[in-house]
Scaffold this active site. Sequence first.
Site, PDB file in Angstrom:
ATOM      1  N   SER A   1       0.777  -1.234   0.000  1.00 43.37           N
ATOM      2  CA  SER A   1       0.000   0.000   0.000  1.00 43.37           C
ATOM      3  C   SER A   1       0.810   1.287   0.000  1.00 43.37           C
ATOM      4  O   SER A   1       0.390   2.280  -0.597  1.00 43.37           O
ATOM      5  CB  SER A   1      -0.963   0.004   1.190  1.00 43.37           C
ATOM      6  OG  SER A   1      -0.279  -0.227   2.409  1.00 43.37           O
TER       7      SER A   1
ATOM      8  N   ASP B   1      -3.768   7.097  10.014  1.00 46.86           N
ATOM      9  CA  ASP B   1      -4.004   5.708  10.423  1.00 46.86           C
ATOM     10  C   ASP B   1      -2.822   5.090  11.153  1.00 46.86           C
ATOM     11  O   ASP B   1      -2.895   3.953  11.616  1.00 46.86           O
ATOM     12  CB  ASP B   1      -4.387   4.843   9.222  1.00 46.86           C
ATOM     13  CG  ASP B   1      -3.299   4.790   8.145  1.00 46.86           C
ATOM     14  OD1 ASP B   1      -2.183   5.325   8.374  1.00 46.86           O
ATOM     15  OD2 ASP B   1      -3.570   4.216   7.081  1.00 46.86           O
TER      16      ASP B   1
ATOM     17  N   HIS C   1       0.320   4.261   7.188  1.00 43.03           N
ATOM     18  CA  HIS C   1       0.710   4.712   5.855  1.00 43.03           C
ATOM     19  C   HIS C   1       1.357   6.096   5.902  1.00 43.03           C
ATOM     20  O   HIS C   1       0.990   6.943   6.715  1.00 43.03           O
ATOM     21  CB  HIS C   1      -0.511   4.741   4.934  1.00 43.03           C
ATOM     22  CG  HIS C   1      -1.120   3.399   4.745  1.00 43.03           C
ATOM     23  ND1 HIS C   1      -2.326   3.045   5.302  1.00 43.03           N
ATOM     24  CD2 HIS C   1      -0.665   2.304   4.082  1.00 43.03           C
ATOM     25  CE1 HIS C   1      -2.611   1.789   4.984  1.00 43.03           C
ATOM     26  NE2 HIS C   1      -1.609   1.326   4.241  1.00 43.03           N
TER      27      HIS C   1
END
Length: 263
Positions: A40, A238, A241
């Site tokens: 990601s 979060d 990330h």
Amino acid sequence: MSSLIWLVLLSCSTLVISTKNVSEANASQGKSIFILAGQSNMAGRGGIKRGIWDRYVPPECKSSQKVLRLNAEHQWEEARPPLHRDIDYLKTCGIGPGMAFANSILKKNLNIGDIGLVPCAIGGTQISEWRRGGPLYNQLLSRAHAALQVGGIIRAILWYQGESDTRCQEDAKLYKKRLEKFFTDIRSDLKLPELPVIQVALASSEGPYINEVRKAQLGIHLPNVKCVDAKGMKIGHDGLHLSTEGEVQVGQMMADAFAHFLA
């Protein structure tokens, strides 16, 4: 998805990729191709909060006629964030390192022509899922083949992955061996044994074994593999990330690392 991948592979099975068969003159007439792979933080989660991208594009990530993107249909188009929107399509994508990398490369005047970015990253994937013969590995190969059909040369693989391998001690322990095999296998199957690889050492993790994975990443000593360290980069809301700022910094660091290959 796997059926589509195999169809593409079959259609590209006769294509031969070799740096020996691609002159610098021919490459300058085509594209300098960079494969973006991993999970990601390569796909890009910069600017995402509660599953929504804020749509802010920093100046370092603005589009350019000299930077193209290979979309999911294997067609070249002008690159603009999010680069992985139709590749990592099960997740919300935002700013990743790819555009900052490409624009930084252009500013360096390295005389390598236009930039072709080939997004391949999929969020939440472990290194074992990128093993030779698996769907992710095959998809990367098929997209690499498709990228070369109109000419150019693959200049490097940009790799940012490992957060998912911090959850389990056994995965963290095996990470270095698995990563080295992935790099070796992909070079072999692309017939580019000296292909530069620029990887990123983790800034964050999903589990407690981040130090083990980081040690593995920083300890890769294969030829033409460089590691840039994301430790200390700004993390998003979060806690996992990179923020938009962090993604831009990593992209620029990867561009600096690539420039050393040409020095």
